[in-house]
Design a protein around this motif. Structure first.
Motif, PDB file in Angstrom:
ATOM      1  N   ILE A   1       0.351  -1.421  -0.217  1.00  0.00           N
ATOM      2  CA  ILE A   1       0.161   0.460  -0.030  1.00  0.00           C
ATOM      3  C   ILE A   1       0.817   1.518   0.496  1.00  0.00           C
ATOM      4  O   ILE A   1       0.484   2.158  -0.880  1.00  0.00           O
ATOM      5  CB  ILE A   1      -0.497  -0.257   1.266  1.00  0.00           C
ATOM      6  CG1 ILE A   1      -1.706  -1.147   0.752  1.00  0.00           C
ATOM      7  CG2 ILE A   1      -2.205   1.080   1.525  1.00  0.00           C
ATOM      8  CD1 ILE A   1      -2.528  -1.153   0.263  1.00  0.00           C
ATOM      9  N   ASN A   2       1.730   1.071   0.486  1.00  0.00           N
ATOM     10  CA  ASN A   2       3.187   2.570   0.957  1.00  0.00           C
ATOM     11  C   ASN A   2       3.565   2.341  -0.625  1.00  0.00           C
ATOM     12  O   ASN A   2       3.640   3.606  -0.986  1.00  0.00           O
ATOM     13  CB  ASN A   2       3.869   1.928   2.190  1.00  0.00           C
ATOM     14  CG  ASN A   2       3.501   2.187   2.959  1.00  0.00           C
ATOM     15  OD1 ASN A   2       2.330   3.212   3.765  1.00  0.00           O
ATOM     16  ND2 ASN A   2       3.883   1.958   4.462  1.00  0.00           N
ATOM     17  N   SER A   3       3.975   1.561  -0.911  1.00  0.00           N
ATOM     18  CA  SER A   3       4.808   1.648  -2.287  1.00  0.00           C
ATOM     19  C   SER A   3       3.328   1.788  -3.803  1.00  0.00           C
ATOM     20  O   SER A   3       4.297   2.864  -4.727  1.00  0.00           O
ATOM     21  CB  SER A   3       5.124   0.128  -2.880  1.00  0.00           C
ATOM     22  OG  SER A   3       6.258  -0.663  -2.213  1.00  0.00           O
TER      23      SER A   3
ATOM     24  N   LEU B   1       2.865   5.759  -3.027  1.00  0.00           N
ATOM     25  CA  LEU B   1       4.124   6.583  -3.259  1.00  0.00           C
ATOM     26  C   LEU B   1       4.536   6.945  -4.990  1.00  0.00           C
ATOM     27  O   LEU B   1       4.309   7.749  -5.773  1.00  0.00           O
ATOM     28  CB  LEU B   1       5.154   6.171  -2.856  1.00  0.00           C
ATOM     29  CG  LEU B   1       6.997   6.175  -3.164  1.00  0.00           C
ATOM     30  CD1 LEU B   1       6.716   8.103  -2.479  1.00  0.00           C
ATOM     31  CD2 LEU B   1       7.528   5.276  -2.275  1.00  0.00           C
ATOM     32  N   GLY B   2       3.651   5.340  -5.361  1.00  0.00           N
ATOM     33  CA  GLY B   2       3.775   5.294  -6.941  1.00  0.00           C
ATOM     34  C   GLY B   2       2.625   6.653  -7.157  1.00  0.00           C
ATOM     35  O   GLY B   2       3.179   7.789  -8.409  1.00  0.00           O
ATOM     36  N   VAL B   3       1.716   6.293  -6.834  1.00  0.00           N
ATOM     37  CA  VAL B   3       0.632   7.496  -7.517  1.00  0.00           C
ATOM     38  C   VAL B   3       0.800   8.772  -6.912  1.00  0.00           C
ATOM     39  O   VAL B   3       1.062  10.298  -8.024  1.00  0.00           O
ATOM     40  CB  VAL B   3      -1.180   7.172  -6.534  1.00  0.00           C
ATOM     41  CG1 VAL B   3      -1.794   8.486  -6.709  1.00  0.00           C
ATOM     42  CG2 VAL B   3      -1.752   5.962  -6.727  1.00  0.00           C
ATOM     43  N   GLY B   4       1.675   9.297  -5.858  1.00  0.00           N
ATOM     44  CA  GLY B   4       2.258  10.592  -5.619  1.00  0.00           C
ATOM     45  C   GLY B   4       3.125  10.849  -6.844  1.00  0.00           C
ATOM     46  O   GLY B   4       2.883  12.471  -7.675  1.00  0.00           O
TER      47      GLY B   4
ATOM     48  N   MET C   1      14.682   6.175 -11.441  1.00  0.00           N
ATOM     49  CA  MET C   1      15.436   6.719 -10.546  1.00  0.00           C
ATOM     50  C   MET C   1      15.263   7.000  -8.861  1.00  0.00           C
ATOM     51  O   MET C   1      16.168   7.688  -8.127  1.00  0.00           O
ATOM     52  CB  MET C   1      14.113   8.352 -10.256  1.00  0.00           C
ATOM     53  CG  MET C   1      14.480   9.217 -12.117  1.00  0.00           C
ATOM     54  SD  MET C   1      16.113   9.958 -12.379  1.00  0.00           S
ATOM     55  CE  MET C   1      16.267  10.300 -14.030  1.00  0.00           C
ATOM     56  N   PRO C   2      14.052   6.199  -8.317  1.00  0.00           N
ATOM     57  CA  PRO C   2      14.035   6.287  -7.073  1.00  0.00           C
ATOM     58  C   PRO C   2      14.834   5.468  -6.898  1.00  0.00           C
ATOM     59  O   PRO C   2      16.192   5.170  -5.252  1.00  0.00           O
ATOM     60  CB  PRO C   2      12.803   4.993  -6.779  1.00  0.00           C
ATOM     61  CG  PRO C   2      11.759   5.858  -7.626  1.00  0.00           C
ATOM     62  CD  PRO C   2      12.544   6.533  -9.047  1.00  0.00           C
TER      63      PRO C   2
ATOM     64  N   ILE D   1       6.788  -1.721  -8.004  1.00  0.00           N
ATOM     65  CA  ILE D   1       4.753  -1.483  -8.229  1.00  0.00           C
ATOM     66  C   ILE D   1       5.077   0.095  -7.803  1.00  0.00           C
ATOM     67  O   ILE D   1       3.940   0.510  -8.862  1.00  0.00           O
ATOM     68  CB  ILE D   1       4.907  -1.317  -6.762  1.00  0.00           C
ATOM     69  CG1 ILE D   1       4.526  -2.570  -5.784  1.00  0.00           C
ATOM     70  CG2 ILE D   1       3.661  -1.072  -5.749  1.00  0.00           C
ATOM     71  CD1 ILE D   1       5.013  -3.640  -4.589  1.00  0.00           C
ATOM     72  N   ILE D   2       5.620   1.326  -8.237  1.00  0.00           N
ATOM     73  CA  ILE D   2       5.765   2.814  -8.321  1.00  0.00           C
ATOM     74  C   ILE D   2       6.140   2.650  -9.942  1.00  0.00           C
ATOM     75  O   ILE D   2       4.772   3.116 -10.837  1.00  0.00           O
ATOM     76  CB  ILE D   2       7.193   3.695  -8.313  1.00  0.00           C
ATOM     77  CG1 ILE D   2       7.055   3.322  -6.604  1.00  0.00           C
ATOM     78  CG2 ILE D   2       7.127   4.736  -8.903  1.00  0.00           C
ATOM     79  CD1 ILE D   2       8.571   4.420  -5.743  1.00  0.00           C
ATOM     80  N   ALA D   3       6.424   1.929 -10.733  1.00  0.00           N
ATOM     81  CA  ALA D   3       6.473   1.631 -12.112  1.00  0.00           C
ATOM     82  C   ALA D   3       5.275   1.220 -12.427  1.00  0.00           C
ATOM     83  O   ALA D   3       4.831   1.750 -13.482  1.00  0.00           O
ATOM     84  CB  ALA D   3       7.451   0.689 -13.071  1.00  0.00           C
TER      85      ALA D   3
END
Length: 194
Positions: free
Chosen positions: A9-11, A14-17, A55-56, A146-148
């Motif tokens: 959920i945190n990832s 973070l991805g949405v942001g 990038m992250p 997950i962000i990707a």
């Protein structure tokens, strides 16, 4: 740390942001090219997702190797994003203000412009390396994946929405797209300075 529900959920959050800038630029790209095919949409979303993955991870690596040099570079991030997006947005404004009908304009996004957009919208994600610095290598990779994935989905949505409204806006779409890119650059700049 372990891979659990809270981590996912945190990832995702973070991805949405992180993906909001890429989503907005995708919207502008869709406005600019209303005849874009699905495979081209996937390529564009894939470039944005790739940069949001890299990038992250690069930021994480910097934290674990050269953090004091990275902190000095971090101050330049808002300026770089503003410059890159203003250049692309200004070019779109210039092309959109010409009087040629939409059918005669070259509306496809070049590889160079796409790479610049990818860098400009993801450069602030370098600082996410500091937020995930406590993760091990595997968890950092999982968080970046997950962000990707979130970025890819949001960019595909942005492109589809832009295409739909770009058809209705005709010749104004390129001007609107340019304004959106410049506004995103200003927002990144102001957010990074203050």
């Amino acid at each position: 740390m372990k891979l659990d529900f809270a981590f996912v959920i945190n990832s995702v959050l973070l991805g949405v942001g992180l993906a909001m800038d890429a989503f907005s630029v995708s919207l502008a790209n869709g406005l600019n090219d209303t005849k874009m095919k699905k495979n081209r949409m996937s390529e564009i979303a894939g470039v944005f997702a790739g940069f949001q993955f890299a990038m992250p991870l690069i930021g994480w690596i910097c934290v674990h190797t050269i953090s004091r040099y990275f902190k000095a570079f971090e101050r330049a991030v808002p300026w770089i994003a503003l410059l890159l997006l203003a250049l692309i947005g200004g070019k779109m404004l210039s092309e959109g203000s010409r009087t040629a009908p939409a059918e005669e304009k070259e509306t496809s996004l070049g590889a160079g412009a796409l790479l610049i957009q990818g860098i400009a919208t993801s450069i602030d994600a370098l600082s996410v390396g500091f937020t995930i610095a406590g993760y091990g290598w595997g968890m950092a990779l999982a968080a970046c994946a997950i962000i990707a994935a979130v970025t890819f989905a949001l960019c595909m949505a942005g492109l589809a929405i832009g295409k739909r409204f770009g058809t209705r806006l005709s010749n104004s779409a390129q001007i609107i797209g340019g304004i959106i890119l410049i506004a995103i650059g200003i927002e990144i700049f102001i957010g990074g300075i203050f």
